[in-house]
Scaffold this motif. Structure first.
Motif, PDB file in Angstrom:
ATOM      1  N   TYR A  66       0.843  -1.191   0.000  1.00  0.00           N
ATOM      2  CA  TYR A  66       0.000   0.000   0.000  1.00  0.00           C
ATOM      3  C   TYR A  66       0.885   1.250   0.000  1.00  0.00           C
ATOM      4  O   TYR A  66       0.687   2.174  -0.783  1.00  0.00           O
ATOM      5  CB  TYR A  66      -0.949   0.015   1.217  1.00  0.00           C
ATOM      6  CG  TYR A  66      -1.651   1.341   1.311  1.00  0.00           C
ATOM      7  CD1 TYR A  66      -2.707   1.650   0.458  1.00  0.00           C
ATOM      8  CD2 TYR A  66      -1.201   2.333   2.180  1.00  0.00           C
ATOM      9  CE1 TYR A  66      -3.297   2.899   0.471  1.00  0.00           C
ATOM     10  CE2 TYR A  66      -1.787   3.588   2.205  1.00  0.00           C
ATOM     11  CZ  TYR A  66      -2.834   3.862   1.352  1.00  0.00           C
ATOM     12  OH  TYR A  66      -3.400   5.098   1.351  1.00  0.00           O
ATOM     13  N   HIS A  67       1.894   1.264   0.883  1.00  0.00           N
ATOM     14  CA  HIS A  67       2.710   2.473   1.007  1.00  0.00           C
ATOM     15  C   HIS A  67       3.590   2.737  -0.205  1.00  0.00           C
ATOM     16  O   HIS A  67       3.844   3.891  -0.554  1.00  0.00           O
ATOM     17  CB  HIS A  67       3.503   2.468   2.310  1.00  0.00           C
ATOM     18  CG  HIS A  67       2.634   2.969   3.408  1.00  0.00           C
ATOM     19  ND1 HIS A  67       2.356   4.304   3.568  1.00  0.00           N
ATOM     20  CD2 HIS A  67       1.885   2.320   4.311  1.00  0.00           C
ATOM     21  CE1 HIS A  67       1.490   4.450   4.548  1.00  0.00           C
ATOM     22  NE2 HIS A  67       1.189   3.258   5.019  1.00  0.00           N
ATOM     23  N   PHE A  70       1.167   4.303  -2.529  1.00  0.00           N
ATOM     24  CA  PHE A  70       0.777   5.628  -2.045  1.00  0.00           C
ATOM     25  C   PHE A  70       1.875   6.656  -2.335  1.00  0.00           C
ATOM     26  O   PHE A  70       1.620   7.747  -2.829  1.00  0.00           O
ATOM     27  CB  PHE A  70       0.457   5.554  -0.544  1.00  0.00           C
ATOM     28  CG  PHE A  70       0.234   6.895   0.086  1.00  0.00           C
ATOM     29  CD1 PHE A  70      -0.896   7.642  -0.211  1.00  0.00           C
ATOM     30  CD2 PHE A  70       1.160   7.433   0.968  1.00  0.00           C
ATOM     31  CE1 PHE A  70      -1.097   8.893   0.358  1.00  0.00           C
ATOM     32  CE2 PHE A  70       0.968   8.674   1.548  1.00  0.00           C
ATOM     33  CZ  PHE A  70      -0.167   9.398   1.237  1.00  0.00           C
ATOM     34  N   VAL A  82       2.360  16.374   4.411  1.00  0.00           N
ATOM     35  CA  VAL A  82       3.406  16.170   5.419  1.00  0.00           C
ATOM     36  C   VAL A  82       4.461  17.269   5.319  1.00  0.00           C
ATOM     37  O   VAL A  82       4.894  17.824   6.337  1.00  0.00           O
ATOM     38  CB  VAL A  82       4.017  14.752   5.290  1.00  0.00           C
ATOM     39  CG1 VAL A  82       5.284  14.633   6.111  1.00  0.00           C
ATOM     40  CG2 VAL A  82       3.005  13.703   5.749  1.00  0.00           C
ATOM     41  N   LEU A 123      -1.346   1.197  11.569  1.00  0.00           N
ATOM     42  CA  LEU A 123      -1.825  -0.187  11.675  1.00  0.00           C
ATOM     43  C   LEU A 123      -0.688  -1.182  11.851  1.00  0.00           C
ATOM     44  O   LEU A 123      -0.869  -2.266  12.406  1.00  0.00           O
ATOM     45  CB  LEU A 123      -2.621  -0.551  10.407  1.00  0.00           C
ATOM     46  CG  LEU A 123      -3.954   0.174  10.240  1.00  0.00           C
ATOM     47  CD1 LEU A 123      -4.473   0.026   8.816  1.00  0.00           C
ATOM     48  CD2 LEU A 123      -4.980  -0.339  11.237  1.00  0.00           C
ATOM     49  N   ALA A 133      -1.464   0.684  16.394  1.00  0.00           N
ATOM     50  CA  ALA A 133      -2.766   0.933  17.036  1.00  0.00           C
ATOM     51  C   ALA A 133      -3.807   1.223  15.972  1.00  0.00           C
ATOM     52  O   ALA A 133      -3.487   1.727  14.893  1.00  0.00           O
ATOM     53  CB  ALA A 133      -2.664   2.146  17.973  1.00  0.00           C
ATOM     54  N   ILE A 135      -6.404   3.661  15.121  1.00  0.00           N
ATOM     55  CA  ILE A 135      -6.702   5.029  15.563  1.00  0.00           C
ATOM     56  C   ILE A 135      -8.208   5.303  15.650  1.00  0.00           C
ATOM     57  O   ILE A 135      -8.621   6.325  16.177  1.00  0.00           O
ATOM     58  CB  ILE A 135      -6.017   6.080  14.649  1.00  0.00           C
ATOM     59  CG1 ILE A 135      -6.471   5.920  13.185  1.00  0.00           C
ATOM     60  CG2 ILE A 135      -4.504   5.996  14.784  1.00  0.00           C
ATOM     61  CD1 ILE A 135      -5.987   7.037  12.256  1.00  0.00           C
ATOM     62  N   CYS A 136      -9.015   4.383  15.111  1.00  0.00           N
ATOM     63  CA  CYS A 136     -10.474   4.542  15.196  1.00  0.00           C
ATOM     64  C   CYS A 136     -11.026   3.701  16.340  1.00  0.00           C
ATOM     65  O   CYS A 136     -12.246   3.491  16.442  1.00  0.00           O
ATOM     66  CB  CYS A 136     -11.141   4.123  13.895  1.00  0.00           C
ATOM     67  SG  CYS A 136     -10.567   5.061  12.486  1.00  0.00           S
ATOM     68  N   MET A 169      -9.426   7.039   6.921  1.00  0.00           N
ATOM     69  CA  MET A 169      -9.736   6.117   5.820  1.00  0.00           C
ATOM     70  C   MET A 169     -10.868   5.152   6.159  1.00  0.00           C
ATOM     71  O   MET A 169     -11.728   4.895   5.319  1.00  0.00           O
ATOM     72  CB  MET A 169      -8.494   5.303   5.459  1.00  0.00           C
ATOM     73  CG  MET A 169      -7.329   6.132   5.007  1.00  0.00           C
ATOM     74  SD  MET A 169      -5.893   5.116   4.593  1.00  0.00           S
ATOM     75  CE  MET A 169      -6.243   4.619   2.921  1.00  0.00           C
TER      76      MET A 169
HETATM   77  C1  LIG Z   1      -2.860   7.786   2.973  1.00  0.00           C
HETATM   78  S1  LIG Z   1      -1.782   7.199   4.199  1.00  0.00           S
HETATM   79  C2  LIG Z   1      -1.034   8.717   4.775  1.00  0.00           C
HETATM   80  C3  LIG Z   1       0.172   8.496   5.608  1.00  0.00           C
HETATM   81  C4  LIG Z   1       0.815   9.768   6.190  1.00  0.00           C
HETATM   82  N1  LIG Z   1      -0.042  10.398   7.168  1.00  0.00           N
HETATM   83  C5  LIG Z   1       1.171  10.728   5.070  1.00  0.00           C
HETATM   84  O1  LIG Z   1       0.457  11.720   4.907  1.00  0.00           O
HETATM   85  O2  LIG Z   1       2.156  10.452   4.366  1.00  0.00           O
HETATM   86  C6  LIG Z   1      -2.930   6.846   5.494  1.00  0.00           C
HETATM   87  C7  LIG Z   1      -2.354   6.064   6.641  1.00  0.00           C
HETATM   88  O3  LIG Z   1      -3.369   5.915   7.640  1.00  0.00           O
HETATM   89  C8  LIG Z   1      -3.276   4.616   8.160  1.00  0.00           C
HETATM   90  N2  LIG Z   1      -4.565   4.228   8.728  1.00  0.00           N
HETATM   91  C9  LIG Z   1      -5.754   4.180   8.095  1.00  0.00           C
HETATM   92  N3  LIG Z   1      -6.706   3.728   8.935  1.00  0.00           N
HETATM   93  C10 LIG Z   1      -6.087   3.475  10.118  1.00  0.00           C
HETATM   94  C11 LIG Z   1      -6.533   2.967  11.371  1.00  0.00           C
HETATM   95  N4  LIG Z   1      -7.795   2.630  11.582  1.00  0.00           N
HETATM   96  N5  LIG Z   1      -5.628   2.854  12.366  1.00  0.00           N
HETATM   97  C12 LIG Z   1      -4.322   3.186  12.168  1.00  0.00           C
HETATM   98  N6  LIG Z   1      -3.853   3.663  11.006  1.00  0.00           N
HETATM   99  C13 LIG Z   1      -4.717   3.805   9.989  1.00  0.00           C
HETATM  100  C14 LIG Z   1      -2.885   3.761   6.961  1.00  0.00           C
HETATM  101  O4  LIG Z   1      -2.314   2.534   7.349  1.00  0.00           O
HETATM  102  C15 LIG Z   1      -1.901   4.667   6.256  1.00  0.00           C
HETATM  103  O5  LIG Z   1      -0.596   4.468   6.715  1.00  0.00           O
END
Ligand SMILES: C[S@@+](CC[C@H](N)C(=O)[O-])C[C@H]1O[C@@H](n2cnc3c(N)ncnc32)[C@H](O)[C@@H]1O
Length: 262
Positions: A66-67, A70, A82, A123, A133, A135-136, A169
Motif C-alpha cells: 500500500y505504502h 501511495f 506532510v 496499523l 494501534a 486510531i479509530c 480512511m
Molecule cells: C494515505 S496514508 C497517509 C500516511 C501519512 N499520514 C502521510 O500523509 O504520508 C494513510 C495512513 O493511515 C493509516 N490508517 C488508516 N486507517 C487506520 C486505522 N484505523 N488505524 C491506524 N492507522 C490507519 C494507513 O495505514 C496509512 O498508513
C-alpha cells in the motif's frame, strides 16, 4: 476476495529485483503492483477499522504494498500535506507534543526529531518510530471524556497537537475524531488534511467534526489535491450512546478516495 498478486509465483514484490527484466516484464510488474495497491486502498476506504486491522495482520506485506503505491501517487502531487506540516509544526515552541494518527512512513517524527516530540501511530509498526494501534478504536495515550452534563475538557491529556494527514480512511473514522478529542489537552489543536475529491460538501464534514467538541479555526483549500483544516478542542458535555451512534453513522460525508490506473 483476495488481492491481485504482485507476481505469478507469489513472491512478494519488493521492487528491488527489477534488474534483468525486459521492458514488457517491467510493464507487467508495474501494472500488477498498481492493481494490488488500488485493491488494498479500496479495502481501507470501504471497510471499518476492524477489517483494516485484519487486512494488515493477515499479511503485513499489504501495508508495504500500500505504502509503495501511495508514495508513487503522492510524489506526482505538486506538494503533500506532510511537507506542509513539517514546516508548520517546526515553528511551534520546542517540546510541543504531537500525536501523528495514521503516520504511514512516520515522516513527521523523522523530520521533527530534536525539535518536537512526535508519537506516531499506524496499523503496522516499523519497530522503531511507530506504535501499532487502530486510531479509530482506542489510542494508547492518556485522557478522558466528560462524565456529566456539565461541559468540560476531560482530564489527563498530554498531547498539544493531533495530526490526521490523509488518514481518516476507515468507514468508522468519526471515532478517530472522538479519540483525538479525548487525548488532546484543553484548547489543543486538531489538524486534518484530506484529499480534496473526498469532500462532497466540506461544511458537512467540518460540522460533524465540530459536533465532537471542536471549533473550526481555519480552512485552506488552495491546493488542488488536498484540503487543510484546523480545529481547536472546546469543552463539551458527555454524549449518550445514541448520540455517538448518530455521529458515527455520518462517516459517509467523506467519500472513498479512488486512485486512477498508472
Ligand atoms: C494515505 S496514508 C497517509 C500516511 C501519512 N499520514 C502521510 O500523509 O504520508 C494513510 C495512513 O493511515 C493509516 N490508517 C488508516 N486507517 C487506520 C486505522 N484505523 N488505524 C491506524 N492507522 C490507519 C494507513 O495505514 C496509512 O498508513
Amino acid at each position: 476476495m483476495d488481492p491481485p498478486k504482485a507476481s505469478a509465483n507469489g513472491t512478494p514484490s519488493t521492487g528491488h529485483c527489477v534488474a534483468g527484466l525486459t521492458s514488457l516484464q517491467k510493464g507487467m510488474k508495474d501494472s500488477l503492483e498498481g492493481a494490488r495497491f488500488r485493491w488494498i486502498n479500496e479495502q481501507l476506504y470501504k471497510s471499518d477499522s476492524v477489517e483494516a486491522v485484519k487486512l494488515m495482520q493477515d499479511s503485513p506485506e499489504n501495508f508495504h504494498e500500500y505504502h509503495k503505491g501511495f508514495r508513487h501517487q503522492v510524489y506526482s502531487w505538486p506538494s503533500n500535506p506532510v511537507t506542509h506540516y513539517v514546516e508548520e509544526l517546526s515553528a511551534l515552541p520546542k517540546g510541543t507534543i504531537i500525536a501523528d494518527l495514521g503516520c504511514g512512513d512516520a515522516a513527521l517524527v523523522r523530520e521533527l526529531a530534536g525539535k518536537q516530540t512526535v508519537i506516531s501511530f499506524d496499523l503496522v509498526s516499523d519497530g522503531m518510530y511507530v506504535v501499532e494501534a487502530d486510531i479509530c478504536s482506542k489510542i494508547p495515550l492518556p485522557g478522558s471524556e466528560p462524565q456529566g452534563s456539565e461541559k468540560s475538557d476531560g482530564v489527563g491529556q498530554v498531547v498539544d497537537v493531533v495530526v490526521c494527514a490523509l488518514s481518516l480512511m476507515s468507514t468508522n473514522w468519526p471515532n478517530c475524531v472522538r479519540e483525538a478529542w479525548r487525548i488532546l489537552k484543553p484548547g489543543g489543536t486538531l489538524k486534518i488534511a484530506e484529499v480534496a475529491s473526498r469532500f462532497e460538501d466540506v461544511e458537512q464534514f467540518t460540522s460533524l467534526v465540530n459536533s465532537h467538541g471542536f471549533k473550526l479555526k481555519s480552512k485552506d483549500d488552495r491546493n488542488s489535491h488536498f484540503t487543510l483544516l484546523e480545529f481547536k478542542k472546546v469543552p463539551r458535555a458527555t454524549k449518550s450512546a445514541k448520540e455517538w451512534t448518530g455521529l458515527m453513522s455520518r462517516g459517509h460525508v467523506l467519500k472513498p478516495c479512488e486512485y486512477k490506473r498508472r
